[in-house]
Structures are given as structure tokens and as C-alpha cells.
Design a protein around this motif. Structure first.
Motif, mmCIF file in Angstrom:
data_model
loop_
_atom_site.group_PDB
_atom_site.id
_atom_site.type_symbol
_atom_site.label_atom_id
_atom_site.label_comp_id
_atom_site.label_asym_id
_atom_site.label_seq_id
_atom_site.Cartn_x
_atom_site.Cartn_y
_atom_site.Cartn_z
ATOM 1 N N LYS A 130 -2.312 -10.151 8.529
ATOM 2 C CA LYS A 130 -3.452 -10.599 9.355
ATOM 3 C C LYS A 130 -3.096 -11.770 10.266
ATOM 4 N N LYS A 131 -1.962 -12.443 10.010
ATOM 5 C CA LYS A 131 -1.502 -13.488 10.939
ATOM 6 C C LYS A 131 -1.131 -12.855 12.275
ATOM 7 N N TYR A 132 -0.743 -11.588 12.246
ATOM 8 C CA TYR A 132 -0.296 -10.881 13.455
ATOM 9 C C TYR A 132 -1.321 -9.858 13.950
ATOM 10 N N ASP A 133 -2.163 -9.366 13.041
ATOM 11 C CA ASP A 133 -3.182 -8.376 13.399
ATOM 12 C C ASP A 133 -4.434 -8.674 12.578
ATOM 13 N N ALA A 134 -5.354 -9.397 13.188
ATOM 14 C CA ALA A 134 -6.565 -9.839 12.475
ATOM 15 C C ALA A 134 -7.377 -8.665 11.927
ATOM 16 N N GLY A 135 -7.265 -7.511 12.552
ATOM 17 C CA GLY A 135 -8.039 -6.354 12.122
ATOM 18 C C GLY A 135 -7.281 -5.425 11.184
ATOM 19 N N ALA A 136 -6.239 -5.926 10.557
ATOM 20 C CA ALA A 136 -5.406 -5.092 9.690
ATOM 21 C C ALA A 136 -6.220 -4.490 8.543
ATOM 22 N N SER A 137 -5.915 -3.249 8.248
ATOM 23 C CA SER A 137 -6.602 -2.516 7.184
ATOM 24 C C SER A 137 -5.899 -2.745 5.848
ATOM 25 N N ALA A 138 -6.666 -3.154 4.843
ATOM 26 C CA ALA A 138 -6.115 -3.358 3.499
ATOM 27 C C ALA A 138 -5.556 -2.047 2.966
ATOM 28 N N GLU A 139 -6.178 -0.944 3.309
ATOM 29 C CA GLU A 139 -5.739 0.375 2.845
ATOM 30 C C GLU A 139 -4.345 0.712 3.388
ATOM 31 N N VAL A 140 -4.123 0.440 4.677
ATOM 32 C CA VAL A 140 -2.820 0.721 5.292
ATOM 33 C C VAL A 140 -1.754 -0.192 4.699
ATOM 34 N N VAL A 141 -2.069 -1.477 4.546
ATOM 35 C CA VAL A 141 -1.116 -2.420 3.965
ATOM 36 C C VAL A 141 -0.759 -1.981 2.543
ATOM 37 N N ASP A 142 -1.747 -1.536 1.790
ATOM 38 C CA ASP A 142 -1.517 -1.077 0.419
ATOM 39 C C ASP A 142 -0.572 0.128 0.400
ATOM 40 N N LYS A 143 -0.720 1.027 1.356
ATOM 41 C CA LYS A 143 0.154 2.204 1.427
ATOM 42 C C LYS A 143 1.597 1.787 1.697
ATOM 43 N N ILE A 144 1.785 0.772 2.548
ATOM 44 C CA ILE A 144 3.135 0.283 2.840
ATOM 45 C C ILE A 144 3.718 -0.376 1.595
ATOM 46 N N VAL A 145 2.909 -1.167 0.899
ATOM 47 C CA VAL A 145 3.364 -1.822 -0.334
ATOM 48 C C VAL A 145 3.805 -0.764 -1.353
ATOM 49 N N LYS A 146 3.022 0.283 -1.504
ATOM 50 C CA LYS A 146 3.379 1.356 -2.444
ATOM 51 C C LYS A 146 4.652 2.078 -2.011
ATOM 52 N N HIS A 147 4.797 2.285 -0.707
ATOM 53 C CA HIS A 147 5.996 2.944 -0.179
ATOM 54 C C HIS A 147 7.240 2.111 -0.486
ATOM 55 N N LEU A 148 7.151 0.811 -0.337
ATOM 56 C CA LEU A 148 8.306 -0.066 -0.545
ATOM 57 C C LEU A 148 8.622 -0.267 -2.025
ATOM 58 N N GLY A 149 7.601 -0.196 -2.870
ATOM 59 C CA GLY A 149 7.799 -0.249 -4.317
ATOM 60 C C GLY A 149 8.675 -1.371 -4.822
ATOM 61 N N ILE A 150 9.760 -0.985 -5.505
ATOM 62 C CA ILE A 150 10.595 -1.984 -6.169
ATOM 63 C C ILE A 150 11.349 -2.892 -5.198
ATOM 64 N N ALA A 151 11.478 -2.502 -3.953
ATOM 65 C CA ALA A 151 12.160 -3.356 -2.971
ATOM 66 C C ALA A 151 11.450 -4.701 -2.840
ATOM 67 N N LEU A 152 10.163 -4.731 -3.152
ATOM 68 C CA LEU A 152 9.395 -5.966 -2.998
ATOM 69 C C LEU A 152 9.560 -6.919 -4.176
ATOM 70 N N ARG A 153 10.193 -6.470 -5.240
ATOM 71 C CA ARG A 153 10.363 -7.319 -6.422
ATOM 72 C C ARG A 153 11.448 -8.370 -6.223
ATOM 73 N N ASN A 154 12.397 -8.087 -5.366
ATOM 74 C CA ASN A 154 13.512 -8.988 -5.107
ATOM 75 C C ASN A 154 13.249 -9.723 -3.788
ATOM 76 N N ARG A 155 13.357 -11.041 -3.794
ATOM 77 C CA ARG A 155 13.056 -11.814 -2.588
ATOM 78 C C ARG A 155 13.890 -11.352 -1.397
ATOM 79 N N ASP A 156 15.185 -11.137 -1.619
ATOM 80 C CA ASP A 156 16.061 -10.757 -0.512
ATOM 81 C C ASP A 156 15.649 -9.419 0.101
ATOM 82 N N SER A 157 15.372 -8.431 -0.732
ATOM 83 C CA SER A 157 15.011 -7.113 -0.194
ATOM 84 C C SER A 157 13.559 -7.047 0.274
#
Length: 103
Positions: free
Chosen positions: A9-36
Motif C-alpha cells: 500500500k506504500k506504492y498502491d493505496a488501493g491494493a487488494s488484500a486478496e491479490v497480496v494474499d495470493k502472491i504470499v501463497k505463491h511465494l510460500g517458503i521463500a518468504l521464511r528466509n530474509r534473503d529470499s
């Protein structure tokens, strides 16, 4: 999840939580490590992976120049942010390519 949405939302004030959630699910374990969980916009190999795996495979963009332009524009938009969140980066690339609706 709220942190990812707040960052997007810092870049897109109208961002959809649903779309962001789909990206988070797509990335999965990559988000557990700070570097990745971050994107290095100065690493050509990293940007090529974003182009191939995100723009190409997930979003179905076959025009390499169009994908490169979207990635470059996203990197430019996030230039002031030293730690570029992968979720935010991917969201902005998808938005630039007009593919948010297809997620």
C-alpha cells in the motif's frame, strides 16, 4: 500478511488484500528466509529469475521486452527502498503488466 499488505500500500493505496494474499501463497517458503524474501534489483540474475518465473511462468507474459520494462519500472519505483520486499515487487510487476486480475 498485514505487513505485506502495508508495504504494498506504500506504492498502491488501493491494493487488494486478496491479490497480496495470493502472491504470499505463491511465494510460500521463500518468504521464511530474509534473503529470499527480498529482491536485489541490482543483480541481473535475480531480475532474470523474476522475468522467467514470475512474469513468464506465473503471469504468462511471453513478450520479454514488455516483462523487462515492467521489472525496470518497478525497480525504479522502489529505488528509495533499500529492502525491496519480494511480495511488493511481484505485486508491482503484475500491476505494471496489467495481470493483477489473473492472479
Amino acid at each position: 500478511m498485514a505487513d505485506y499488505l502495508a508495504d504494498v500500500k506504500k506504492y498502491d493505496a488501493g491494493a487488494s488484500a486478496e491479490v497480496v494474499d495470493k502472491i504470499v501463497k505463491h511465494l510460500g517458503i521463500a518468504l521464511r528466509n530474509r534473503d529470499s524474501s527480498l529482491v536485489s534489483a541490482t543483480d541481473p540474475k535475480e531480475l532474470e529469475r523474476v522475468k522467467t518465473n514470475w512474469a513468464g511462468k506465473k503471469l504468462g507474459v511471453t513478450d520479454g521486452a514488455k516483462a523487462d520494462a515492467a521489472i525496470a519500472n518497478t525497480a525504479k519505483a522502489m529505488a528509495a527502498d533499500n529492502s525491496k520486499s519480494r511480495v511488493t515487487f511481484y505485486y508491482l510487476v503484475a500491476k505494471e503488466l496489467g495481470k493483477l486480475g489473473s492472479l
